[in-house]
Design an enzyme around this catalytic site. Structure first.
Site, mmCIF file in Angstrom:
data_model
loop_
_atom_site.group_PDB
_atom_site.id
_atom_site.type_symbol
_atom_site.label_atom_id
_atom_site.label_comp_id
_atom_site.label_asym_id
_atom_site.label_seq_id
_atom_site.Cartn_x
_atom_site.Cartn_y
_atom_site.Cartn_z
ATOM 1 N N ASP A 153 0.835 -1.403 0.168
ATOM 2 C CA ASP A 153 0.024 0.155 0.002
ATOM 3 C C ASP A 153 0.822 1.408 -0.072
ATOM 4 O O ASP A 153 1.767 1.388 0.839
ATOM 5 C CB ASP A 153 -1.010 -0.115 1.263
ATOM 6 C CG ASP A 153 -2.174 0.899 1.166
ATOM 7 O OD1 ASP A 153 -2.024 1.934 0.248
ATOM 8 O OD2 ASP A 153 -2.874 0.814 2.078
ATOM 9 N N GLY A 202 -5.345 3.600 -7.923
ATOM 10 C CA GLY A 202 -5.453 3.926 -9.272
ATOM 11 C C GLY A 202 -4.883 5.172 -9.807
ATOM 12 O O GLY A 202 -5.059 5.406 -11.024
ATOM 13 N N TRP A 203 -3.807 5.759 -8.951
ATOM 14 C CA TRP A 203 -3.096 6.627 -9.372
ATOM 15 C C TRP A 203 -2.317 6.624 -10.548
ATOM 16 O O TRP A 203 -1.479 5.364 -10.713
ATOM 17 C CB TRP A 203 -1.890 7.424 -8.312
ATOM 18 C CG TRP A 203 -1.427 8.536 -8.759
ATOM 19 C CD1 TRP A 203 -1.968 9.675 -9.258
ATOM 20 C CD2 TRP A 203 -0.039 8.611 -8.960
ATOM 21 N NE1 TRP A 203 -1.071 10.630 -9.856
ATOM 22 C CE2 TRP A 203 0.168 10.078 -9.614
ATOM 23 C CE3 TRP A 203 0.928 8.049 -8.720
ATOM 24 C CZ2 TRP A 203 1.460 10.676 -9.893
ATOM 25 C CZ3 TRP A 203 2.335 8.627 -9.190
ATOM 26 C CH2 TRP A 203 2.563 9.693 -9.625
ATOM 27 N N ASP A 223 -10.590 4.283 -1.577
ATOM 28 C CA ASP A 223 -11.197 3.267 -0.691
ATOM 29 C C ASP A 223 -12.657 3.301 -0.795
ATOM 30 O O ASP A 223 -13.288 4.434 -0.844
ATOM 31 C CB ASP A 223 -10.671 3.509 0.722
ATOM 32 C CG ASP A 223 -9.141 3.385 1.094
ATOM 33 O OD1 ASP A 223 -8.604 3.247 -0.019
ATOM 34 O OD2 ASP A 223 -9.104 3.389 2.332
HETATM 35 C C1 GLA Z 1 -5.493 2.551 2.682
HETATM 36 C C2 GLA Z 1 -5.928 1.218 1.884
HETATM 37 C C3 GLA Z 1 -7.135 0.397 2.533
HETATM 38 C C4 GLA Z 1 -6.564 0.130 3.918
HETATM 39 C C5 GLA Z 1 -5.886 1.152 4.719
HETATM 40 C C6 GLA Z 1 -5.011 0.786 5.782
HETATM 41 O O1 GLA Z 1 -6.382 3.428 3.086
HETATM 42 O O2 GLA Z 1 -6.395 1.630 0.470
HETATM 43 O O3 GLA Z 1 -7.543 -0.364 1.856
HETATM 44 O O4 GLA Z 1 -5.419 -0.927 3.700
HETATM 45 O O5 GLA Z 1 -5.027 1.886 4.024
HETATM 46 O O6 GLA Z 1 -4.376 1.726 6.720
#
Ligand code: GLA
Length: 398
Positions: A153, A202-203, A223
């Site tokens: 992430d 999606g960036w 999200d």
């Molecule tokens: C980002 C991700 C989420 C989740 C949170 C956890 O927002 O897109 O899916 O994993 O971090 O901190």
């Protein structure tokens, strides 16, 4: 400066891939995720509160509910499991996860697989320890624990991308791609098959480059939230991405919210149907240990899951949109088609699909995938009254 230089090297590497090099690169990850990954992820329901006991309970419930038998496999821990590094720099889990290897053994003993989460930055989105400058060490640790899936992430790398790119988005993007490639190599070096899930919201159109950095799936959006407006905005905005998906490489419009309480059963059926048409990963995001029967029946609808998991691996797309009424179609194995009639409006409405619009002519055999009714032979067109925010989903075959 070194980062700069290697970022540019990466860019020219990508640009200079020969078709042969590209196909051998893609072949490396080919055996993984031949159909969109199915499982569960802790984040949507548990957020920061997730513990070892919750993950074990999710694994137990995945078996008891019939989800495992319906195809759900991965039990994925998201952010907030991370502890400090030891004196040698090895990542440790925090007190919520006393023994990650024992947890992996437990999950495996149920016939399931374990997923974990990290960031290419020094910290994660929730400000826990990330993998920056510890990529190989972390990949080795995951492999030692028995991890089968990594969600990586972006969050914590963004300040570094900003600092080092001096406002040039191309340089920032190359730094990001290089970081994803670095972890890809680290995962390959472990020789353990680990599904690689890119999460960078999606960036910079990840569908155009994520397979080149080893991604088996890549988030296409920000999200998801447990409300119809947000879920449908994300889901219906996926039109046009079909050509970027194929076995081993999937667009990911984020995890499921089914059963989290913010939508009606019709809206959750729309969520499940749309994700299946999109060949999206099906990662349940609810508390599996406290599922009601409606939630369970939506998540375990084998006919809809069969659409999601169709072996051709072709993502579906929008065919027509008239006001709030949309028809989407996904080509299936052996010439069959999954067709979904979506009503995005506030009133129950009849929706018609013309068979020629979904590439069919002559009589076809139709089955309703939610009522499980055999509709017999259909010719020319098919009309159904679709509830507000709901769906009628069909499988059409000669
Ligand atoms: C980002 C991700 C989420 C989740 C949170 C956890 O927002 O897109 O899916 O994993 O971090 O901190």
């Amino acid at each position: 400066m070194r980062m700069f230089k290697s970022a540019f090297c990466f860019a020219s590497l990508v640009l200079s891939f020969s078709p042969l090099a590209l196909s051998s690169l893609l072949a490396q990850s080919a055996p993984l995720a031949q159909t969109p990954p199915m499982g569960w992820n802790a984040w949507n329901h548990f957020k920061r509160t997730i513990t070892d006991a919750d993950v074990r309970a999710a694994a137990d419930a995945m078996v008891a509910s019939g989800m495992r038998d319906a195809g759900y496999t991965y039990v994925n821990i998201d952010d907030t499991w991370e502890g400090d590094r030891d004196a040698q720099g090895n990542i440790q889990s925090n007190s919520k996860f006393p023994d990650m290897k024992a947890l992996a053994d437990y999950v495996h003993s149920k016939g399931l697989k374990l997923g974990i989460y990290s960031s290419p930055g020094p910290t994660t989105c929730a400000k826990f320890e990330g993998s920056y400058n510890h990529e190989q060490q972390d990949a080795d640790t995951y492999a030692k624990w028995g991890v089968d899936y990594l969600k990586y992430d972006l969050c914590g790398l963004r300040p570094i991308m900003k600092d080092q790119s001096h406002g040039d988005p191309q340089v920032a993007s190359n730094i990001m791609k290089q970081a994803y490639e670095k972890m890809h190599q680290a995962l390959l070096n472990t020789h353990r098959p680990i599904v690689y899930s890119l999460c960078q919201y999606g960036w910079d159109s990840p569908w155009t480059w994520a397979p080149l950095v080893g991604g088996n799936l890549w988030r296409t959006t920000g999200d998801i939230r447990d409300d119809y407006e947000h879920m449908s905005l994300i889901g219906f905005s996926q039109a046009g991405l079909a050509k970027f998906a194929s076995p081993g490489h999937w667009n990911d419009p984020d995890m499921l919210e089914i059963g989290n309480g913010g939508m009606t059963p019709d809206e959750y059926q729309t969520h499940m149907s749309l994700w299946a048409i999109l060949a999206a990963p099906l990662l349940a995001g609810n508390d599996l240990s406290k599922m009601d029967d409606v939630t369970k029946s939506i998540l375990t609808n084998k006919d809809v899951i069969a659409v999601d998991q169709d072996r051709l691996g072709m993502q579906g797309d929008r065919v027509t949109a008239v006001g709030p009424c949309e028809v989407w179609m996904r080509p299936l194995d052996a010439g069959a088609k999954a067709v979904a009639l979506f009503n995005r409006g506030p009133l129950d409405t009849p929706i018609t699909v013309q068979l020629k619009d979904v590439g069919l002519d002559g009589p076809v055999h139709a089955v309703d995938l939610w009522s499980h009714k055999d509709l017999g032979l259909v010719q020319g067109s098919y009309t159904a009254t679709v509830p507000r925010h709901g769906v009628v989903m069909l499988r059409l075959a000669r």
